[in-house]
Design a protein around this motif. Structure first.
Motif, PDB file in Angstrom:
ATOM      1  N   ALA A  60      35.836  55.750  46.339  1.00 30.45           N
ATOM      2  CA  ALA A  60      35.764  54.749  45.264  1.00 30.45           C
ATOM      3  C   ALA A  60      34.354  54.175  45.216  1.00 30.45           C
ATOM      4  N   HIS A  61      33.400  54.976  44.722  1.00 31.66           N
ATOM      5  CA  HIS A  61      31.987  54.583  44.775  1.00 31.66           C
ATOM      6  C   HIS A  61      31.573  53.686  43.612  1.00 31.66           C
ATOM      7  N   GLY A  62      32.347  53.641  42.543  1.00 33.90           N
ATOM      8  CA  GLY A  62      31.967  52.836  41.386  1.00 33.90           C
ATOM      9  C   GLY A  62      32.696  51.502  41.363  1.00 33.90           C
ATOM     10  N   TYR A  63      32.199  50.591  40.543  1.00 37.23           N
ATOM     11  CA  TYR A  63      32.872  49.306  40.395  1.00 37.23           C
ATOM     12  C   TYR A  63      34.214  49.486  39.681  1.00 37.23           C
ATOM     13  N   PRO A  64      35.246  48.770  40.122  1.00 37.24           N
ATOM     14  CA  PRO A  64      36.497  48.784  39.366  1.00 37.24           C
ATOM     15  C   PRO A  64      36.362  47.921  38.112  1.00 37.24           C
ATOM     16  N   VAL A  65      37.374  47.982  37.266  1.00 41.06           N
ATOM     17  CA  VAL A  65      37.355  47.157  36.054  1.00 41.06           C
ATOM     18  C   VAL A  65      38.473  46.133  36.131  1.00 41.06           C
ATOM     19  N   THR A  66      38.208  44.943  35.622  1.00 38.14           N
ATOM     20  CA  THR A  66      39.184  43.858  35.679  1.00 38.14           C
ATOM     21  C   THR A  66      40.476  44.216  34.968  1.00 38.14           C
ATOM     22  N   VAL A  67      40.365  44.901  33.851  1.00 37.02           N
ATOM     23  CA  VAL A  67      41.550  45.229  33.066  1.00 37.02           C
ATOM     24  C   VAL A  67      42.464  46.209  33.787  1.00 37.02           C
ATOM     25  N   GLY A  68      41.929  46.947  34.748  1.00 34.69           N
ATOM     26  CA  GLY A  68      42.723  47.937  35.460  1.00 34.69           C
ATOM     27  C   GLY A  68      42.708  49.283  34.768  1.00 34.69           C
ATOM     28  N   VAL A  69      42.897  50.315  35.558  1.00 39.62           N
ATOM     29  CA  VAL A  69      42.935  51.655  34.977  1.00 39.62           C
ATOM     30  C   VAL A  69      44.211  51.809  34.159  1.00 39.62           C
ATOM     31  N   VAL A  94      49.437  43.925  30.133  1.00 31.25           N
ATOM     32  CA  VAL A  94      49.518  43.943  31.592  1.00 31.25           C
ATOM     33  C   VAL A  94      48.119  43.784  32.174  1.00 31.25           C
ATOM     34  N   LEU A  95      48.011  42.984  33.232  1.00 33.11           N
ATOM     35  CA  LEU A  95      46.735  42.781  33.911  1.00 33.11           C
ATOM     36  C   LEU A  95      46.974  42.802  35.419  1.00 33.11           C
ATOM     37  N   PRO A  96      46.361  43.742  36.155  1.00 37.94           N
ATOM     38  CA  PRO A  96      46.509  43.726  37.614  1.00 37.94           C
ATOM     39  C   PRO A  96      45.734  42.556  38.213  1.00 37.94           C
ATOM     40  N   VAL A  97      46.271  42.008  39.312  1.00 41.15           N
ATOM     41  CA  VAL A  97      45.623  40.854  39.955  1.00 41.15           C
ATOM     42  C   VAL A  97      45.575  41.073  41.462  1.00 41.15           C
ATOM     43  N   VAL A  98      44.618  40.410  42.095  1.00 40.75           N
ATOM     44  CA  VAL A  98      44.400  40.584  43.535  1.00 40.75           C
ATOM     45  C   VAL A  98      45.354  39.667  44.292  1.00 40.75           C
ATOM     46  N   PHE A 239      50.636  41.931  39.508  1.00 38.74           N
ATOM     47  CA  PHE A 239      50.220  41.970  38.109  1.00 38.74           C
ATOM     48  C   PHE A 239      50.885  40.854  37.334  1.00 38.74           C
ATOM     49  N   VAL A 240      50.274  40.516  36.214  1.00 39.77           N
ATOM     50  CA  VAL A 240      50.838  39.558  35.264  1.00 39.77           C
ATOM     51  C   VAL A 240      51.003  40.299  33.950  1.00 39.77           C
ATOM     52  N   ALA A 241      52.088  40.016  33.243  1.00 40.30           N
ATOM     53  CA  ALA A 241      52.377  40.717  31.997  1.00 40.30           C
ATOM     54  C   ALA A 241      53.020  39.764  31.001  1.00 40.30           C
ATOM     55  N   GLY A 242      52.902  40.101  29.722  1.00 39.28           N
ATOM     56  CA  GLY A 242      53.578  39.291  28.718  1.00 39.28           C
ATOM     57  C   GLY A 242      52.792  39.125  27.448  1.00 39.28           C
ATOM     58  N   ASP A 243      52.711  37.897  26.962  1.00 38.87           N
ATOM     59  CA  ASP A 243      52.102  37.558  25.677  1.00 38.87           C
ATOM     60  C   ASP A 243      50.720  38.203  25.546  1.00 38.87           C
ATOM     61  N   ARG A 244      50.551  39.005  24.520  1.00 40.15           N
ATOM     62  CA  ARG A 244      49.325  39.797  24.342  1.00 40.15           C
ATOM     63  C   ARG A 244      48.082  38.906  24.234  1.00 40.15           C
ATOM     64  N   ALA A 245      48.180  37.815  23.492  1.00 39.53           N
ATOM     65  CA  ALA A 245      47.013  36.941  23.296  1.00 39.53           C
ATOM     66  C   ALA A 245      46.629  36.230  24.590  1.00 39.53           C
ATOM     67  N   VAL A 246      47.624  35.811  25.367  1.00 39.90           N
ATOM     68  CA  VAL A 246      47.332  35.115  26.632  1.00 39.90           C
ATOM     69  C   VAL A 246      46.738  36.090  27.642  1.00 39.90           C
ATOM     70  N   ILE A 247      47.268  37.296  27.703  1.00 40.00           N
ATOM     71  CA  ILE A 247      46.702  38.311  28.597  1.00 40.00           C
ATOM     72  C   ILE A 247      45.247  38.601  28.215  1.00 40.00           C
ATOM     73  N   ALA A 248      44.975  38.684  26.908  1.00 41.61           N
ATOM     74  CA  ALA A 248      43.602  38.929  26.451  1.00 41.61           C
ATOM     75  C   ALA A 248      42.670  37.799  26.868  1.00 41.61           C
ATOM     76  N   GLU A 249      43.155  36.571  26.783  1.00 45.34           N
ATOM     77  CA  GLU A 249      42.332  35.426  27.193  1.00 45.34           C
ATOM     78  C   GLU A 249      42.073  35.462  28.701  1.00 45.34           C
ATOM     79  N   LEU A 250      43.112  35.739  29.481  1.00 44.28           N
ATOM     80  CA  LEU A 250      42.921  35.844  30.929  1.00 44.28           C
ATOM     81  C   LEU A 250      41.931  36.945  31.278  1.00 44.28           C
ATOM     82  N   LEU A 251      42.019  38.063  30.583  1.00 46.99           N
ATOM     83  CA  LEU A 251      41.086  39.162  30.829  1.00 46.99           C
ATOM     84  C   LEU A 251      39.660  38.737  30.527  1.00 46.99           C
ATOM     85  N   ALA A 252      39.455  38.056  29.415  1.00 45.24           N
ATOM     86  CA  ALA A 252      38.103  37.633  29.035  1.00 45.24           C
ATOM     87  C   ALA A 252      37.496  36.696  30.080  1.00 45.24           C
TER      88      ALA A 252
END
Length: 372
Positions: A60-69, A94-98, A239-252
């Motif tokens: 895993a030599h590259g940076y991961p992405v917040t949004v998840g694969v 859906v957004l993966p979380v640590v 992971f957290v999942a649900g309302d599309r707009a809220v997930i988008a805000e969390l991702l941003a």
């Protein structure tokens, strides 16, 4: 190094587990050693499916992405659908979380809540809901009654079914009522469902089940962890999942903060969500431990309340049970360490939370001591 004028730690409640130290010392002095049933950390091996996926993803030599694969997000969508009947979700919901504790503690911050906002959470509750409100200076109200809010409208309402610590499962009709109440008032409903795969009696539902939410994720988030389901506490996969707009805000927000699950863990999460065999095997281990421990506690005069799900037995003694700390001391004298119910709010002042997360040998040791 200069100290901040108003340290953040000053806003937070005292870390409760420090108060358990003298009882742990007493339990460790038992001739046959301590049986630690206080913290719900998995003790059984990480499943082979996870280890194989981790080994395969080790380059895993590259940076991961917040949004998840895409694979991990699709795996979450497929698992919610196949195991818990959740329909209509897309991978952009859906957004993966640590680890979900980080998500729970920071959610209010990442959504811009603060002074003047009201956050509700269960009367008996995992302390991190309160921590998240305190972190941003929001008001918090611990209640199981929607009428307790009176004319006020919370900005965020936490649910936790199955419950930590009590193992209580909220019925479908109640969940539907809470969803409707929140939607009528524009309240974001967040359901912590990390014990949804640990049900022993009856049936538990996700709030994203169509019979609860009407097939729409509007105004709803669910939080899921693989720590308990798949013995992955050390991997920090959730992971957290649900309302599309809220997930988008969390991702941003989370992209700007560099919050991203390492790529190998994402590959592990995709693999274990697709495998139910190891879940069934672990479920049987806990079921057996639960049955043995519950029988021994009841034979010794203890009362088990709720506990139809989760990895704990919510325990007291009689209708007017002794103080929680008395129960802790009584069990520590037998070399058994448990958590006082007051760690989870004043409503737990006469209970203790007894975990199932110990090896068969240690569970059997506790059973033998209780039986004597």
């Amino acid at each position: 190094m200069p100290h901040p004028a108003r340290p953040v730690s000053g806003r937070l409640p005292d870390f409760p587990w420090d108060k358990l130290a003298p009882y742990a010392e007493q339990a460790r002095a038992h001739p046959d050693g301590i049986v630690d049933l206080s913290i719900g950390t998995p003790v059984d091996p990480t499943p082979e499916v996870a280890r194989a996926a981790l080994a395969a993803a080790s380059d895993a030599h590259g940076y991961p992405v917040t949004v998840g694969v895409p694979q991990v997000r699709q795996a979450a969508v497929d698992w919610l659908a196949g195991t818990h009947g959740v329909t209509g979700l897309g991978i952009d919901q859906v957004l993966p979380v640590v680890g979900t504790k980080e998500l729970i503690a920071s959610l209010a911050l990442h959504l811009g809540l603060g002074p003047g906002d009201l956050i509700g959470y269960p009367e008996l509750a995992y302390p991190t809901y309160e921590v998240g409100a305190a972190l941003v200076g929001a008001e918090a109200l611990a209640t199981d009654s929607l009428t307790a809010f009176g004319p006020r409208t919370p900005s965020l309402l936490w649910l936790n079914s199955p419950s930590n610590p009590s193992g209580r499962v909220l019925p479908l009709e109640h969940l539907r009522k809470v969803v409707d109440w929140c939607r009528e008032r524009g309240v974001l409903l967040v359901s912590d469902e990390c014990y949804l795969d640990c049900v022993w009696e009856g049936e538990a539902y996700s709030v994203l089940h169509p019979d609860v939410c009407g097939g729409s994720a509007e105004g709803i988030l669910v939080v899921h962890s693989l720590s308990k389901r798949s013995n992955l506490a050390g991997y920090r996969c959730g992971f957290v999942a649900g309302d599309r707009a809220v997930i988008a805000e969390l991702l941003a927000v989370r992209k700007n903060l560099g919050l991203m699950m390492p790529d190998p863990q994402q590959r592990v999460m995709a693999a274990v969500l697709a495998d139910e065999t190891h879940v069934a095997e672990q479920h049987e281990r806990y079921r057996s431990r639960r049955a043995r421990l519950r029988a021994a506690l009841e034979a010794a005069g203890y009362t088990i309340e709720h506990s139809e799900a989760s990895l704990y037995l919510w325990t007291t003694k009689g209708p007017e049970g002794p103080d929680a700390w008395q129960l802790v001391a009584e069990l520590a004298a037998q070399g058994i360490l448990v958590a006082p119910g007051v760690f989870y709010g004043p409503a737990g002042s006469h209970h203790v939370r007894i975990g199932l997360t110990a090896t068969d040998e240690r569970i059997d040791a506790a059973v033998a001591r209780l039986t004597r």
